[in-house]
Design an enzyme around this catalytic site. Sequence first.
Site, PDB file in Angstrom:
ATOM      1  N   CYS A  59       0.875  -1.172   0.000  1.00  0.00           N
ATOM      2  CA  CYS A  59       0.000   0.000   0.000  1.00  0.00           C
ATOM      3  C   CYS A  59       0.906   1.213   0.000  1.00  0.00           C
ATOM      4  CB  CYS A  59      -0.912  -0.004   1.226  1.00  0.00           C
ATOM      5  SG  CYS A  59      -2.008   1.440   1.296  1.00  0.00           S
ATOM      6  N   GLU A  64      -3.923   1.444  -5.995  1.00  0.00           N
ATOM      7  CA  GLU A  64      -2.971   0.463  -6.493  1.00  0.00           C
ATOM      8  C   GLU A  64      -2.889   0.639  -8.001  1.00  0.00           C
ATOM      9  OE1 GLU A  64      -0.120  -1.022  -5.994  1.00  0.00           O
ATOM     10  OE2 GLU A  64      -1.041  -1.662  -4.105  1.00  0.00           O
TER      11      GLU A  64
END
Length: 223
Positions: free
Chosen positions: A2, A105
């Site tokens: 992340c 992402e």
Amino acid sequence: MCGRFVLTMPVDEMARLFDAVPSNDLPPAPNYNICPTTAITTVTSDGGQRRLRAMRWGFLPNWYTSQADGPLLINARAETIADKPAFRSACRTRRCLIPASGFYEWTKGADGARLPWYICRPDGAPLAFAGIWQDWTPNDGGDPLSTCAIVTTAANAAMSAIHHRMPVILTGADWPLWLGEAGTGAARLMRPGPEDALRMTRVGTAVNSNRATGHALIAPLTN
């Protein structure tokens, strides 16, 4: 992993949600492009008293002599967190929650371009990432700096279409155990979430810049 996330909740809403007392130095929200090394909001618990605290996103082991002394540790892998010298003490005694509204992402296009996705709950409810933290003191004797990392795990089947890792996302029922308020056994929480827990939406490439801001970053792509 992340590497960027979003937080839109105001401080008073976070204080109610986590039953936590806010510090007066929390970073402003909303922030639609939270980047590593910036200050983020975390939830810690000391003797059952929860606090909203500002911390540097980028964990600093106590042997770092400067903030740039080694790799930037923004994530800690669940599979190895208990064994890594940088993380093993924190994962036992200094765990935190990291509030988020969603995270980004990237996949690659046919031409190699980075294609961003915004990932959040289908109902838009807040997320709480599992985190670890540590106070780091610079060698020059300056003030200690609170630092943290997001715990990640192998992606579930839905998320693996975009990336092989994902943050450990904790439900409200898990918060007391992760924060050390409900005894031992927090290791069992470091697992992928349910397949239907997240919605993944392609968004525009503006967020590829760490300087981009604004709600438009999470708007679904419409072409």
